[in-house]
Design an enzyme around this catalytic site. Structure first.
Site, mmCIF file in Angstrom:
data_model
loop_
_atom_site.group_PDB
_atom_site.id
_atom_site.type_symbol
_atom_site.label_atom_id
_atom_site.label_comp_id
_atom_site.label_asym_id
_atom_site.label_seq_id
_atom_site.Cartn_x
_atom_site.Cartn_y
_atom_site.Cartn_z
ATOM 1 N N ASP A 45 7.279 -28.481 -29.819
ATOM 2 C CA ASP A 45 6.599 -29.727 -30.130
ATOM 3 C C ASP A 45 6.583 -29.780 -31.657
ATOM 4 O O ASP A 45 6.071 -28.862 -32.304
ATOM 5 C CB ASP A 45 5.178 -29.636 -29.547
ATOM 6 C CG ASP A 45 4.323 -30.816 -29.945
ATOM 7 O OD1 ASP A 45 4.717 -31.581 -30.842
ATOM 8 O OD2 ASP A 45 3.237 -30.952 -29.357
ATOM 9 N N ILE A 46 7.124 -30.838 -32.224
ATOM 10 C CA ILE A 46 7.290 -30.854 -33.688
ATOM 11 C C ILE A 46 5.953 -30.781 -34.430
ATOM 12 O O ILE A 46 5.894 -30.293 -35.554
ATOM 13 C CB ILE A 46 8.126 -32.084 -34.123
ATOM 14 C CG1 ILE A 46 8.755 -31.817 -35.480
ATOM 15 C CG2 ILE A 46 7.303 -33.360 -34.126
ATOM 16 C CD1 ILE A 46 9.855 -32.763 -35.841
ATOM 17 N N ASN A 90 8.829 -46.621 -36.564
ATOM 18 C CA ASN A 90 9.407 -47.977 -36.476
ATOM 19 C C ASN A 90 9.184 -48.672 -37.819
ATOM 20 O O ASN A 90 8.439 -48.155 -38.661
ATOM 21 C CB ASN A 90 8.792 -48.738 -35.298
ATOM 22 C CG ASN A 90 7.295 -48.890 -35.464
ATOM 23 O OD1 ASN A 90 6.824 -49.467 -36.453
ATOM 24 N ND2 ASN A 90 6.523 -48.344 -34.530
ATOM 25 N N GLY A 140 5.983 -41.948 -28.276
ATOM 26 C CA GLY A 140 6.910 -40.826 -28.495
ATOM 27 C C GLY A 140 6.430 -39.853 -29.554
ATOM 28 O O GLY A 140 5.228 -39.547 -29.644
ATOM 29 N N VAL A 141 7.358 -39.408 -30.368
ATOM 30 C CA VAL A 141 7.027 -38.410 -31.380
ATOM 31 C C VAL A 141 6.102 -39.016 -32.449
ATOM 32 O O VAL A 141 5.234 -38.339 -33.002
ATOM 33 C CB VAL A 141 8.329 -37.789 -31.955
ATOM 34 C CG1 VAL A 141 9.066 -38.710 -32.868
ATOM 35 C CG2 VAL A 141 8.043 -36.471 -32.618
ATOM 36 N N ASP A 142 6.269 -40.302 -32.696
ATOM 37 C CA ASP A 142 5.429 -41.036 -33.661
ATOM 38 C C ASP A 142 3.953 -40.937 -33.237
ATOM 39 O O ASP A 142 3.073 -40.575 -34.046
ATOM 40 C CB ASP A 142 5.900 -42.506 -33.654
ATOM 41 C CG ASP A 142 5.409 -43.287 -34.865
ATOM 42 O OD1 ASP A 142 4.753 -42.670 -35.721
ATOM 43 O OD2 ASP A 142 5.681 -44.498 -34.931
ATOM 44 N N SER A 192 15.908 -41.497 -32.839
ATOM 45 C CA SER A 192 16.514 -42.570 -32.026
ATOM 46 C C SER A 192 16.872 -42.168 -30.594
ATOM 47 O O SER A 192 17.317 -43.002 -29.817
ATOM 48 C CB SER A 192 17.792 -43.155 -32.686
ATOM 49 O OG SER A 192 17.434 -43.984 -33.757
ATOM 50 N N GLY A 203 15.053 -41.299 -28.132
ATOM 51 C CA GLY A 203 14.048 -41.576 -27.099
ATOM 52 C C GLY A 203 13.993 -43.069 -26.826
ATOM 53 O O GLY A 203 14.953 -43.653 -26.299
ATOM 54 N N TYR A 254 14.458 -45.566 -28.626
ATOM 55 C CA TYR A 254 15.531 -46.366 -29.232
ATOM 56 C C TYR A 254 16.889 -46.201 -28.527
ATOM 57 O O TYR A 254 17.863 -46.842 -28.899
ATOM 58 C CB TYR A 254 15.640 -46.070 -30.727
ATOM 59 C CG TYR A 254 14.589 -46.793 -31.572
ATOM 60 C CD1 TYR A 254 13.652 -47.656 -30.992
ATOM 61 C CD2 TYR A 254 14.538 -46.636 -32.954
ATOM 62 C CE1 TYR A 254 12.699 -48.321 -31.758
ATOM 63 C CE2 TYR A 254 13.596 -47.300 -33.728
ATOM 64 C CZ TYR A 254 12.666 -48.134 -33.125
ATOM 65 O OH TYR A 254 11.734 -48.796 -33.890
HETATM 66 N N1 AR6 Z 1 8.153 -33.054 -30.622
HETATM 67 C C1 AR6 Z 1 9.489 -33.088 -30.711
HETATM 68 N N2 AR6 Z 1 10.242 -34.052 -30.153
HETATM 69 C C2 AR6 Z 1 9.604 -35.024 -29.489
HETATM 70 C C3 AR6 Z 1 8.192 -35.070 -29.342
HETATM 71 C C4 AR6 Z 1 7.457 -34.013 -29.955
HETATM 72 N N3 AR6 Z 1 6.136 -33.948 -29.881
HETATM 73 N N4 AR6 Z 1 7.854 -36.181 -28.615
HETATM 74 C C5 AR6 Z 1 9.015 -36.798 -28.318
HETATM 75 N N5 AR6 Z 1 10.060 -36.109 -28.825
HETATM 76 P P1 AR6 Z 1 11.129 -41.248 -29.748
HETATM 77 P P2 AR6 Z 1 12.963 -43.015 -31.200
HETATM 78 C C6 AR6 Z 1 11.498 -36.409 -28.778
HETATM 79 O O1 AR6 Z 1 11.034 -42.195 -28.629
HETATM 80 O O2 AR6 Z 1 13.926 -42.955 -30.098
HETATM 81 C C7 AR6 Z 1 8.117 -44.870 -31.242
HETATM 82 O O3 AR6 Z 1 7.286 -45.680 -30.486
HETATM 83 C C8 AR6 Z 1 11.985 -37.280 -27.664
HETATM 84 O O4 AR6 Z 1 12.228 -36.495 -26.497
HETATM 85 O O5 AR6 Z 1 9.858 -40.617 -30.208
HETATM 86 O O6 AR6 Z 1 13.466 -42.858 -32.598
HETATM 87 C C9 AR6 Z 1 8.300 -45.381 -32.664
HETATM 88 O O7 AR6 Z 1 7.122 -46.010 -33.161
HETATM 89 C C10 AR6 Z 1 13.272 -37.826 -28.248
HETATM 90 O O8 AR6 Z 1 14.361 -36.907 -28.046
HETATM 91 O O9 AR6 Z 1 11.773 -41.922 -31.060
HETATM 92 C C11 AR6 Z 1 9.412 -46.342 -32.515
HETATM 93 O O10 AR6 Z 1 8.975 -47.603 -32.078
HETATM 94 C C12 AR6 Z 1 13.009 -37.891 -29.737
HETATM 95 O O11 AR6 Z 1 11.802 -37.154 -29.956
HETATM 96 C C13 AR6 Z 1 10.292 -45.715 -31.464
HETATM 97 O O12 AR6 Z 1 9.420 -44.903 -30.681
HETATM 98 C C14 AR6 Z 1 12.817 -39.289 -30.297
HETATM 99 O O13 AR6 Z 1 12.158 -40.107 -29.338
HETATM 100 C C15 AR6 Z 1 11.328 -44.837 -32.069
HETATM 101 O O14 AR6 Z 1 12.191 -44.382 -31.063
#
Ligand code: AR6
Length: 328
Positions: free
Chosen positions: A9-10, A23, A31-33, A116, A118, A120
């Site tokens: 988990d980052i 975003n 997600g990670v945000d 991107s 997840g 995106y």
């Molecule tokens: N630690 C590491 N990786 C993670 C974690 C974590 N805690 N949580 C998710 N991931 P995403 P995007 C992975 O959707 O595609 C947000 O709402 C996840 O499995 O977080 O760039 C923003 O505000 C995936 O492989 O980011 C934007 O609106 C990766 O992180 C949008 O999502 C990225 O998934 C950005 O989408």
């Protein structure tokens, strides 16, 4: 290890900076945000409000508040539309811009999620390729430790055609091992072949013998340095290509009897682009062998036989098959 792929988990990473897949508003999301904002606390959102958003492919830096790192770098990845709208270039720019900000802030270690990949919708394996390629290019000119933090290793391999060839290579070689055993069993009962005698005329002349003995005495570190020279490489070219950091390389260089780990020894064999036999020799100097009963060994052997010495590609495959990575 300069570039390391880890499953974590980052928000738990103890590094100088973690990167957020944000975003354009920079005002939080899922997600990670979401995870980063939750772990950092409301002060992070406060600081983000003052940044005026961020364009796709760019990055901005803030404090990290309650997170165990010093900075959060927010970058905005492209939404996947099929790949014809410059997504790759934008994604690559996210990694580069984030790394530049980290370098300017004096960071020695940075952790990235797969931007991107997840919400995106960027295909995971392609997102990983862009990440590895862009970070790898940056590390050729900079000393930094970069982690690619992959949340879910299991879904990483499934459906990836490029790993199928490796999968069947592993299968074939496990089969070979069983066949080898059978062959050994069948040969029992035949009279044993006498070992060839060493006749005096076959002995090396004294000069050659000294040379041969010198070779036996050559340590891992000496063989490595000799091969670097023979290949006309600089030390830095070699350790960077091996995914080894400068500190470890200096240790190996200054300690003639240094005993590296197997992943380190093999990483140098890859950096030197040694054919299989020479790779085995270098490994032997470190006290190791390549075995067909280890997936790790078979995967590395597969790449050497293919003539593919790209350490990052090898590490992607090792990660996908749950093995240690090459480097230190
Ligand atoms: N630690 C590491 N990786 C993670 C974690 C974590 N805690 N949580 C998710 N991931 P995403 P995007 C992975 O959707 O595609 C947000 O709402 C996840 O499995 O977080 O760039 C923003 O505000 C995936 O492989 O980011 C934007 O609106 C990766 O992180 C949008 O999502 C990225 O998934 C950005 O989408």
């Amino acid at each position: 290890m300069p570039l390391n792929i880890v499953r974590n988990d980052i928000t738990k990473m103890k590094v100088d900076a973690i990167v957020n897949a944000a975003n354009p508003s920079l005002l939080g999301g899922g997600g990670v945000d979401g995870a980063i904002h939750r772990a950092a606390g409301p002060e992070l959102l406060e600081e983000c409000r003052g940044l005026g958003g961020c364009e796709t492919g760019s990055a901005k830096i803030t404090g990290a508040y309650r997170l165990p790192c010093k900075y959060v770098i927010h970058t905005v990845g492209p939404v996947w539309h099929g790949g014809l709208l410059g997504e790759r270039k934008l994604l690559s720019s996210c990694y580069r811009e984030s790394l530049n900000l980290a370098r300017d802030a004096g960071c020695e270690s940075v952790a990235f999620p797969l931007i991107s990949a997840g919400a995106y919708g960027y295909p995971r394996d392609r997102a990983l390729d862009v990440a590895v390629e862009t970070i790898g290019a940056f590390l050729r000119d900079h000393e930094m430790t970069v982690y690619l933090v992959v949340f879910d290793r299991a879904s990483f391999r499934i459906g990836e055609r490029r790993f199928q060839a490796i999968e069947s290579y592993i299968d074939d070689h496990y089969v070979d091992l069983r066949l080898d055993k059978n062959r050994r069993v069948q040969s029992v009962g035949f009279p044993p072949t006498p070992a060839p005698m060493a006749y005096p005329q076959e002995c090396a002349a004294p000069g050659d013998l000294r040379e041969a003995l010198d070779m036996i005495d050559e340590s891992f570190s000496e063989m490595l340095l000799r091969k670097i020279d023979e290949k006309g490489m600089t030390d830095a070219q070699c350790y960077k290509k091996a995914n080894i950091d400068r500190k470890l390389f200096s240790k190996i260089r200054s300690d003639r009897l240094y005993k590296p780990s197997k992943p380190t020894a093999l990483a140098f064999a890859i950096a030197l682009e040694l054919p299989l036999e020479e790779a085995r020799e270098l490994l032997e100097k470190a006290g190791f062998a390549l075995s067909h009963s280890s997936k790790f060994d078979i995967i590395v052997e597969y790449f050497i036989r293919q003539g593919n010495y790209n350490i990052y590609e090898i590490n992607e495959a090792l990660f996908a098959f749950d093995q240690s990575l090459l480097g230190n």
